[in-house]
Design a protein around this motif. Structure first.
Motif, mmCIF file in Angstrom:
data_model
loop_
_atom_site.group_PDB
_atom_site.id
_atom_site.type_symbol
_atom_site.label_atom_id
_atom_site.label_comp_id
_atom_site.label_asym_id
_atom_site.label_seq_id
_atom_site.Cartn_x
_atom_site.Cartn_y
_atom_site.Cartn_z
ATOM 1 N N VAL A 110 0.841 -1.196 0.000
ATOM 2 C CA VAL A 110 0.000 0.000 0.000
ATOM 3 C C VAL A 110 0.875 1.245 0.000
ATOM 4 C CG1 VAL A 110 -2.026 1.071 1.000
ATOM 5 C CG2 VAL A 110 -1.526 -1.309 1.504
ATOM 6 N N GLU A 111 1.172 1.697 -1.190
ATOM 7 C CA GLU A 111 2.062 2.835 -1.294
ATOM 8 C C GLU A 111 1.269 4.135 -1.226
ATOM 9 O OE1 GLU A 111 4.927 4.649 -4.681
ATOM 10 O OE2 GLU A 111 4.133 2.628 -4.952
ATOM 11 N N ARG A 112 0.067 4.096 -1.783
ATOM 12 C CA ARG A 112 -0.773 5.292 -1.853
ATOM 13 C C ARG A 112 -2.213 4.825 -2.027
ATOM 14 N NH1 ARG A 112 1.129 7.768 -7.611
ATOM 15 N NH2 ARG A 112 -0.347 9.368 -6.988
ATOM 16 N N PRO A 113 -3.196 5.730 -1.955
ATOM 17 C CA PRO A 113 -4.590 5.297 -2.058
ATOM 18 C C PRO A 113 -4.850 4.418 -3.273
ATOM 19 C CG PRO A 113 -4.505 7.617 -1.466
ATOM 20 C CD PRO A 113 -3.094 7.183 -1.694
ATOM 21 N N ALA A 114 -4.251 4.778 -4.405
ATOM 22 C CA ALA A 114 -4.517 4.007 -5.616
ATOM 23 C C ALA A 114 -4.098 2.554 -5.455
ATOM 24 C CB ALA A 114 -3.796 4.638 -6.806
ATOM 25 N N SER A 115 -3.032 2.282 -4.662
ATOM 26 C CA SER A 115 -2.625 0.881 -4.531
ATOM 27 C C SER A 115 -3.636 0.109 -3.678
ATOM 28 C CB SER A 115 -1.199 0.736 -4.004
ATOM 29 O OG SER A 115 -0.764 1.840 -3.277
ATOM 30 N N ALA A 116 -4.202 0.761 -2.637
ATOM 31 C CA ALA A 116 -5.247 0.094 -1.854
ATOM 32 C C ALA A 116 -6.468 -0.153 -2.734
ATOM 33 C CB ALA A 116 -5.624 0.956 -0.645
ATOM 34 N N LEU A 117 -6.821 0.857 -3.508
ATOM 35 C CA LEU A 117 -7.988 0.721 -4.387
ATOM 36 C C LEU A 117 -7.789 -0.441 -5.363
ATOM 37 C CD1 LEU A 117 -10.640 1.691 -5.599
ATOM 38 C CD2 LEU A 117 -9.341 3.323 -6.982
ATOM 39 N N LYS A 118 -6.593 -0.536 -5.906
ATOM 40 C CA LYS A 118 -6.301 -1.623 -6.846
ATOM 41 C C LYS A 118 -6.551 -2.977 -6.192
ATOM 42 C CE LYS A 118 -2.317 -3.715 -9.156
ATOM 43 N NZ LYS A 118 -2.141 -4.821 -8.213
ATOM 44 N N GLU A 119 -6.095 -3.169 -4.975
ATOM 45 C CA GLU A 119 -6.303 -4.455 -4.299
ATOM 46 C C GLU A 119 -7.793 -4.744 -4.110
ATOM 47 O OE1 GLU A 119 -4.048 -6.623 -3.768
ATOM 48 O OE2 GLU A 119 -2.292 -5.394 -4.239
ATOM 49 N N LEU A 120 -8.560 -3.706 -3.738
ATOM 50 C CA LEU A 120 -9.981 -3.941 -3.476
ATOM 51 C C LEU A 120 -10.735 -4.285 -4.758
ATOM 52 C CD1 LEU A 120 -10.781 -1.102 -0.893
ATOM 53 C CD2 LEU A 120 -9.941 -3.420 -0.498
ATOM 54 N N VAL A 121 -10.427 -3.572 -5.832
ATOM 55 C CA VAL A 121 -11.129 -3.857 -7.091
ATOM 56 C C VAL A 121 -10.720 -5.236 -7.603
ATOM 57 C CG1 VAL A 121 -11.517 -3.099 -9.470
ATOM 58 C CG2 VAL A 121 -11.359 -1.405 -7.649
ATOM 59 N N GLU A 122 -9.458 -5.578 -7.439
ATOM 60 C CA GLU A 122 -9.022 -6.921 -7.872
ATOM 61 C C GLU A 122 -9.766 -8.002 -7.082
ATOM 62 O OE1 GLU A 122 -4.527 -6.028 -9.548
ATOM 63 O OE2 GLU A 122 -4.752 -7.195 -7.714
ATOM 64 N N ASN A 123 -9.939 -7.765 -5.803
ATOM 65 C CA ASN A 123 -10.691 -8.750 -5.003
ATOM 66 C C ASN A 123 -12.122 -8.886 -5.515
ATOM 67 O OD1 ASN A 123 -8.604 -9.458 -3.334
ATOM 68 N ND2 ASN A 123 -9.211 -8.102 -1.651
ATOM 69 N N ALA A 124 -12.735 -7.754 -5.878
ATOM 70 C CA ALA A 124 -14.109 -7.794 -6.381
ATOM 71 C C ALA A 124 -14.156 -8.563 -7.704
ATOM 72 C CB ALA A 124 -14.639 -6.369 -6.563
ATOM 73 N N ILE A 125 -13.170 -8.357 -8.552
ATOM 74 C CA ILE A 125 -13.120 -9.092 -9.825
ATOM 75 C C ILE A 125 -12.960 -10.586 -9.548
ATOM 76 C CG2 ILE A 125 -11.727 -9.492 -11.907
ATOM 77 C CD1 ILE A 125 -11.083 -6.494 -11.932
ATOM 78 N N ASP A 126 -12.022 -10.919 -8.635
ATOM 79 C CA ASP A 126 -11.798 -12.332 -8.302
ATOM 80 C C ASP A 126 -13.049 -12.974 -7.713
ATOM 81 O OD1 ASP A 126 -9.213 -12.290 -9.209
ATOM 82 O OD2 ASP A 126 -8.291 -12.070 -7.232
ATOM 83 N N ALA A 127 -13.915 -12.162 -7.077
ATOM 84 C CA ALA A 127 -15.130 -12.707 -6.455
ATOM 85 C C ALA A 127 -16.234 -12.921 -7.490
ATOM 86 C CB ALA A 127 -15.610 -11.775 -5.337
ATOM 87 N N GLY A 128 -15.921 -12.709 -8.758
ATOM 88 C CA GLY A 128 -16.893 -12.999 -9.816
ATOM 89 C C GLY A 128 -17.956 -11.920 -9.994
ATOM 90 N N ALA A 129 -17.653 -10.683 -9.605
ATOM 91 C CA ALA A 129 -18.646 -9.609 -9.710
ATOM 92 C C ALA A 129 -18.992 -9.316 -11.171
ATOM 93 C CB ALA A 129 -18.107 -8.339 -9.059
ATOM 94 N N ALA A 130 -20.243 -8.896 -11.415
ATOM 95 C CA ALA A 130 -20.656 -8.437 -12.744
ATOM 96 C C ALA A 130 -20.629 -6.911 -12.788
ATOM 97 C CB ALA A 130 -22.049 -8.936 -13.076
ATOM 98 N N ARG A 131 -20.797 -6.305 -11.600
ATOM 99 C CA ARG A 131 -20.740 -4.843 -11.513
ATOM 100 C C ARG A 131 -19.918 -4.450 -10.301
ATOM 101 N NH1 ARG A 131 -24.690 -2.128 -14.606
ATOM 102 N NH2 ARG A 131 -26.064 -3.640 -15.637
ATOM 103 N N ILE A 132 -19.070 -3.454 -10.488
ATOM 104 C CA ILE A 132 -18.228 -2.979 -9.389
ATOM 105 C C ILE A 132 -18.367 -1.465 -9.320
ATOM 106 C CG2 ILE A 132 -15.858 -2.781 -8.561
ATOM 107 C CD1 ILE A 132 -15.274 -5.421 -10.105
ATOM 108 N N SER A 133 -18.737 -0.964 -8.132
ATOM 109 C CA SER A 133 -18.858 0.491 -7.981
ATOM 110 C C SER A 133 -17.792 0.979 -7.021
ATOM 111 C CB SER A 133 -20.210 0.888 -7.386
ATOM 112 O OG SER A 133 -21.210 0.081 -7.910
ATOM 113 N N VAL A 134 -17.122 2.040 -7.419
ATOM 114 C CA VAL A 134 -16.063 2.608 -6.597
ATOM 115 C C VAL A 134 -16.450 4.041 -6.258
ATOM 116 C CG1 VAL A 134 -13.622 3.237 -6.513
ATOM 117 C CG2 VAL A 134 -14.344 1.215 -7.813
ATOM 118 N N ALA A 135 -16.334 4.397 -4.981
ATOM 119 C CA ALA A 135 -16.546 5.796 -4.593
ATOM 120 C C ALA A 135 -15.357 6.207 -3.744
ATOM 121 C CB ALA A 135 -17.838 5.938 -3.797
ATOM 122 N N ILE A 136 -14.741 7.334 -4.075
ATOM 123 C CA ILE A 136 -13.613 7.778 -3.262
ATOM 124 C C ILE A 136 -13.784 9.253 -2.896
ATOM 125 C CG2 ILE A 136 -11.999 6.118 -4.268
ATOM 126 C CD1 ILE A 136 -10.853 8.249 -5.975
ATOM 127 N N ALA A 137 -13.147 9.632 -1.803
ATOM 128 C CA ALA A 137 -13.188 11.033 -1.384
ATOM 129 C C ALA A 137 -11.763 11.511 -1.196
ATOM 130 C CB ALA A 137 -13.971 11.163 -0.084
#
Ligand SMILES: Nc1ncnc2c1ncn2[C@@H]1O[C@H](COP(=O)(O)OP(=O)(O)OP(=O)(O)O)[C@@H](O)[C@H]1O
Ligand SMILES: [Mg+2]
Length: 579
Positions: A20-47
């Motif tokens: 986790v170097e920066r927010p984008a690296s954390a985000l990358k891990e979370l979206v990858e997990n969602a993809i691995d979980a077989g999601a059809a739709r992934i929504s990301v919200a950041i502040a």
């Protein structure tokens, strides 16, 4: 000295340093997990560019209550059912992303498996901070708040929210490009900044995420070499950009950054593009798991190929093959040996290839031209050729080269390269004299760009105005152009602003644009009225020649290549065997 085993929270914190170097690296891990979980739709919200909050929701498999707890433990993963990591088909496999993130932020996991109730668990900087029932649709929502709030050393290195947002956007784009079957949305500070529908074709998805004009300006790649296969889309050489940021590489569905790609792409486009121009492309390499090691980088953004030579050959070969099919030979720039070929092998090309309709070549798609007869000039005498070193314009070849007759020979001018140089020299002079003259557009033009790109342009509004480009911010993702540098003539405004935004991304923000005038002028000239592929009137051609004669350094373009060549009368005689 006494050696001790480190406590788990410290181990996680150390791992977080890599993952986790920066927010984008954390985000990358979370979206990858969602993809691995077989999601059809992934929504990301950041502040605040993800520094304040990152939230990723998916409609994938979900986790049962005890799995949530396990997911937050180090080296716990569901993704290596066997004991070999040679066969990973998922993006994740290390089992350390979630515990690492949870050691440097406040992480809430809410999850629900179909047919069961939801559960949530909160871990705050490594410590369990609560758990209980949660109401949510089947799937998972992971929220990361206040990243690095307790790791001041890391927090200090974060850039502004805007620039962290730019990195987050890039992460979502790359993963969305890898998986056109999945729908993605991204919200930043409450505003929707990206939305792509599930089930798109790959080319449509790539175009949606890069440039919507790419679809008509690209070639489909499909090429195999050894055990590896290359697919994707490659932009035509003429559809180029000022930075290499628009090049995307995927290996077995995983977005990777690789120097190999940049070198191979450069080699493939070598004689089709200026050195400082870059094609837009998305390349997908698929190869057997034992041909590539994905476990070489903690953030999994790099891979190691067993046979890098084959991969380079695959990329160069695949691109070259597609570009050749598209007829780039007819667009190839002449080299110094071209004349030699005429002499040595006259019988080799008894007839010239004709651009044919329906089988569009790179060339005719971009410079739809037909040979231009210019009888009106040829009929006139050449009264002053002697007083003009570059001669008098006689015509234009391929809508790109001016043919001029000088007293001592035949002159060929690369109109685009020459114009680019003239624009730079004119800008230098105008800047020294208080600014470049502007030409107001009849209708101001709205150019849509990414938010970070708009921000970069907005930050330079005053400097751009000095250079004759008058722009305004127009909503979050658009720039309004009111005036362009008069010296450019009527050019391609959208292309100009898009390229400038790219260019600015590569500039150090501490540098003034004046210090980068060469780049800015080159970018502007590229979109001015005298481009390759533009038909010029005889008067325009002569005006260009006369200006070249009085402009310093006009003999070479901004990239160091000649802007004109001369074939002396003696040389012409040699070509015909008269000497
Ligand atoms: N969105 C999700 N939906 C379903 N399960 C998930 C989700 N996120 C994580 N998990 C589960 O939690 C486990 C741990 O996730 P984590 O990201 O820490 O490791 P990983 O994905 O297995 O490997 P890596 O560290 O390489 O990402 C996963 O293996 C998966 O079983
Ligand atoms: Mg993971």
């Amino acid at each position: 000295m006494s050696i001790r085993r480190l406590p788990e929270h410290l181990v996680n914190r150390i791992a977080a340093g890599e993952v986790v170097e920066r927010p984008a690296s954390a985000l990358k891990e979370l979206v990858e997990n969602a993809i691995d979980a077989g999601a059809a739709r992934i929504s990301v919200a950041i502040a605040q560019g993800g520094i304040g909050r990152i939230e990723v929701s998916d409609d994938g498999s979900g986790m049962a209550r005890d799995e949530i707890a396990l997911a937050l433990e180090r080296h716990a993963t569901s993704k290596l059912p066997g004991d070999s990591i040679d066969e990973v088909s998922t993006l994740g496999f290390r089992g350390e992303a979630l515990p690492s993130i949870a050691s440097v932020a406040r992480v809430t996991i809410e999850s629900r498996v179909r047919g069961a109730d939801g559960w949530s668990r909160v871990v705050d900087n490594g410590k369990l901070a609560g758990e209980g029932p949660a109401a949510l649709p089947p799937g998972t929502r992971v929220t990361v708040e206040d990243l690095f709030a307790r790791v001041p050393a890391r927090r200090k290195f974060l850039r502004s929210g805007r620039s962290e947002y730019g990195a987050c956007l890039d992460v979502v784009k790359r993963l969305a490009m890898a998986r056109p079957d999945i729908g993605f949305t991204l919200e930043h500070d409450g505003r929707r900044t990206l939305a792509v529908q599930p089930g798109e074709s790959r080319p449509a998805r790539v175009a949606a995420l890069t440039d919507r004009d790419l679809a008509e300006n690209s070639l489909a790649i499909d090429y195999a070499r050894g055990p590896a296969r290359l697919g994707g889309v490659a932009g035509l050489p003429t559809f180029n950009r000022g930075v290499a940021d628009h090049q995307y590489l995927f290996v077995n569905g995983r977005p990777v950054k690789d120097r190999l790609l940049i070198g191979a792409v450069r080699a493939a486009y070598q004689d089709l593009l200026a050195r400082d121009r870059h094609p837009v492309l998305a390349l997908f390499i698929d190869l057997p798991g034992d041909e590539v090691d994905v476990n070489v980088h903690p953030a999994k953004t790099e891979v190691r190929f067993r046979d890098p030579g084959n991969i380079r050959g695959l990329i160069v070969g695949g691109l070259r093959h597609a570009l050749d099919e598209a007829g780039h030979r007819s667009a190839q720039r002449p080299s110094m040996s071209a004349l030699g070929n005429w002499q040595a092998e006259p019988a080799r090309s008894p007839s010239f290839p004709q651009p044919t309709l329906g089988q569009a070549t790179v060339w005719d798609r971009h410079h739809s031209y037909s040979p231009q007869a210019r009888a009106e000039t040829a009929a006139e005498p050449v009264p002053q050729a002697g007083s003009f070193p570059l001669g008098v314009a006689r015509g234009q070849v391929a809508a790109t080269y001016i043919v001029a007759e000088a007293e001592d020979g035949l002159v060929l001018v690369d109109q685009h390269a020459a114009h680019e140089r003239l624009v730079l020299e004119r800008m230098r002079r105008a800047m020294a004299n208080g600014g470049v003259a502007r030409q107001a557009l009849l209708l101001p033009e709205v150019v849509e760009l990414d938010e970070p790109a708009c921000d970069r342009i907005e930050a330079r509004i005053a400097e751009l105005a000095e250079m004759g480009l008058e722009v305004e911010r127009f909503g979050p993702r658009a720039i309004l152009v009111r005036a362009t540098p008069a010296m450019l003539g009527a050019g391609d405004v959208r292309g100009l602003v898009t390229d400038l935004a790219d260019e600015l991304a590569a500039f150090d923000s501490a540098l003034s644009l004046k210090e980068k005038l060469e780049h800015v002028a080159a970018t502007m000239a590229c979109h001015g009225s005298v481009r390759a592929g533009r038909l010029l009137s005889v008067a325009e051609m002569n005006a260009l020649l006369r200006e070249m004669e009085v402009t310093p350094h006009s003999g070479q373009c901004n990239h160091g290549r000649p802007t004109w060549v001369k074939l002396a009368h003696g040389d012409i005689e040699k070509l015909f065997g008269r000497k």
